[in-house]
Structure formats: structure tokens, C-alpha cells
Design an enzyme around this catalytic site. Sequence first.
Site, short mmCIF file in Angstrom:
data_model
loop_
_atom_site.label_atom_id
_atom_site.label_comp_id
_atom_site.label_asym_id
_atom_site.label_seq_id
_atom_site.Cartn_x
_atom_site.Cartn_y
_atom_site.Cartn_z
N CYS A 22 -9.57 19.24 -18.13
CA CYS A 22 -9.70 17.86 -17.65
C CYS A 22 -11.19 17.48 -17.64
O CYS A 22 -12.00 18.16 -16.99
CB CYS A 22 -9.12 17.68 -16.25
SG CYS A 22 -9.33 15.97 -15.67
N LYS A 36 2.85 15.37 -15.51
CA LYS A 36 1.42 15.10 -15.31
C LYS A 36 0.80 16.35 -14.69
O LYS A 36 1.41 16.99 -13.82
CB LYS A 36 1.24 13.92 -14.34
CG LYS A 36 -0.16 13.74 -13.79
CD LYS A 36 -1.14 13.32 -14.87
CE LYS A 36 -2.58 13.27 -14.32
NZ LYS A 36 -3.56 13.02 -15.40
N SER A 37 -0.41 16.72 -15.11
CA SER A 37 -1.07 17.90 -14.52
C SER A 37 -1.09 17.75 -13.00
O SER A 37 -1.55 16.73 -12.47
CB SER A 37 -2.51 18.02 -15.02
OG SER A 37 -2.54 18.30 -16.39
O1 LIG Z 1 -6.83 16.65 -18.60
C1 LIG Z 1 -6.94 15.42 -18.54
N1 LIG Z 1 -7.26 14.73 -19.65
C2 LIG Z 1 -7.48 13.41 -19.64
O2 LIG Z 1 -7.85 12.85 -20.69
N2 LIG Z 1 -7.30 12.72 -18.47
C3 LIG Z 1 -6.66 13.33 -17.39
C4 LIG Z 1 -7.15 12.80 -16.07
O3 LIG Z 1 -8.25 12.27 -16.01
O4 LIG Z 1 -6.40 12.97 -15.09
N3 LIG Z 1 -6.74 14.74 -17.38
#
Ligand SMILES: O=C1NC(=O)NC(C(=O)O)N1
Length: 311
Positions: free
Chosen positions: A130, A45-46
Site C-alpha cells: 500500500c 478490500k485489504s
Molecule cells: O494497497 C493499496 N493500493 C492502492 O492503490 N490504494 C489502497 C489504499 O490506499 O487503501 N491500498
Amino acid sequence: AVDLSVSWLGVNMENPLYNASGVMCRSREELDAVAASAAGALITKSCTLLPREGNPEPRYAKAPHGSINSMGLPNAGYQYYLDYAKAYDHQGGKPLFVSVSGMSLEDNLEMLAAFRDADLPCLVELNLSCPNLPGKPQIGYDFEASSHVLSEVVKVYHKPFGVKLPPYFDPVHFAEMASVLNSFPSLKYVTCINSVGNGLVIDLDSESVVIKPKGGLGGIGGDYVLPTALANVREFYRLLDDKHVIGCGGVKSGREAFMHILAGATAVQVGTCLYEEGAACFARIRDELAALMQEKGYATLADFRGKLKTM
Ligand SMILES: O=C1NC(=O)NC(C(=O)O)N1
């Protein structure tokens, strides 16, 4: 028999499929589930410098032809993913990618310096797209800002890395962003696309939005975005010099995976379908892709990668 393997940037994948950052990758348990599945790789996850709760719930909803989300980068903080990467079995395991999405350039540089110093074999995917942080624009839509961020990043992070791009919808924008990206030789791949930002799903019965943040606006994924995802893969495949394109958007079977690779994708990420179906989707999509290749007489992914016919 067909060969689904792909080797790129020093990683070897037994098949081209892995999770889209954000889906089934926030905790070590989720990451381990992707690693234990038929996926060819996994990505975290980022992460941000500090742990984040993210946006108020409900912040994800299934929609008739895909999904809408405004998660707001909920994550355990970069140290958690750095620890996971340090403990990860890079030799015996599948390639591990780390997604980084700092709340500021300084945060991004601090996190990238830490990943640099850890000297791990995983590849970084810098998220420039994001769409769900209230008040914060998507960096990828500001070419000047993107160029500045990348100029600072390459001063700190010298290894090959990639960026997660938002979808573009205009040939001039494809050309402008490609020109920015081509000026960074160590930027070795782009992942196209992140969700289509700030869509609105309405529930007719309740006459209401379906997610709480931002008045119901959120990133759109799934079937809705496949044509846009394919166009972005194709255009960056055509416009970028010596870089890989990773396809993401609308993959729910071997058919869409094949299309992304035909458009030029080196590998393919699965988001909405993984969220809805679970990790079993990887074996299903893998087998469907293999069957399609067999049917069409292709032995390897390279036999058809980038060979989309035009008229
Ligand atoms: O880069 C993102 N893309 C998304 O569609 N959702 C996530 C987020 O909202 O964390 N982040």
C-alpha cells in the site's frame, strides 16, 4: 467454443477475471455485487485490525488514461471480512480471496492467526504494497523487511497464501525480490502489480492537484501502468519457482487480459476499469477475451499462458 476456466491452488474459476483488492469490495453489498457479476472470483478490500476511515477526501480521481488514489486503507476491520468469509457459500459460490494489510507486523500476525483458526477455504493475499499511508513505506520495496515479515507470517499461517507486490522497475530488484519469495514454499502466488505509487495528476484548468492526501500524490492505475504491470508479471513468472502470478494493472478489455495471461498470469484482476465502468465490465472483458481466443485459434487459457514470444 473456448474454455475460459482456470483451476489453481484448489480454487476453480469459470473465467480468469476478478476485482483488484480495493475496488468494489469494502462492504458486503459491494462484494455481493462482484459475486453476482460475471467475475470468476472476488477479493475483499485489504483489511486492518481495526476499522479505518482512511484518508481525507477527495482521495480518488479519474485521470485521462487511468486513475489516481490515496484511499489510505479505509475498511471495516478484519472481523467484518472474517464474518463475511464465514457466512460465504464457498461450495456453491465463486472463490473468495481475503486481502490483509495490517498497520504493523503484529497486526498482520493477529489477523492471519484469526483467519487460520477460522479454517476457511479462502486464500489470503497479504498486501505488502500500500503506497498511501502517510509516513509508512511500502514493505515490498524493502527486501530485508519483506523477508522478515514473511518469515514471521509462515510461522503463524501454514496454508498456501499470496502477496500483493508493488511494481518493480529494475532487473536487480526483480531478482532480489524473487529470491526472497522463493525461500517461502507456502507462498504460492504473487499479485503483480499494486498501483504505481506516488504519482501526481495535475488539473490544468484549476492548476491544482486532484486528490487531497499527501499534497496530491497517489497510486496510479489504468492505461498508464499496463507496460509496467506486464513486465512485472513476466519477470516474476520467469523467476519464481512453483508459484502462480496474478496479473493486475491496465486491464480494460479482452486484449489486456490476453496480454497478462500471455506474459504468464494464471488469473487477472481489474481495478480502475471496474471502478469506472462497474461490474458489467467482467462480462464484457470475458466475452472479448473469448472472442480473441477464438480468432487466434486457442481453446483454453493454457494454450497460450506464458507463451510470450521474444525476439
Ligand atoms: O494497497 C493499496 N493500493 C492502492 O492503490 N490504494 C489502497 C489504499 O490506499 O487503501 N491500498
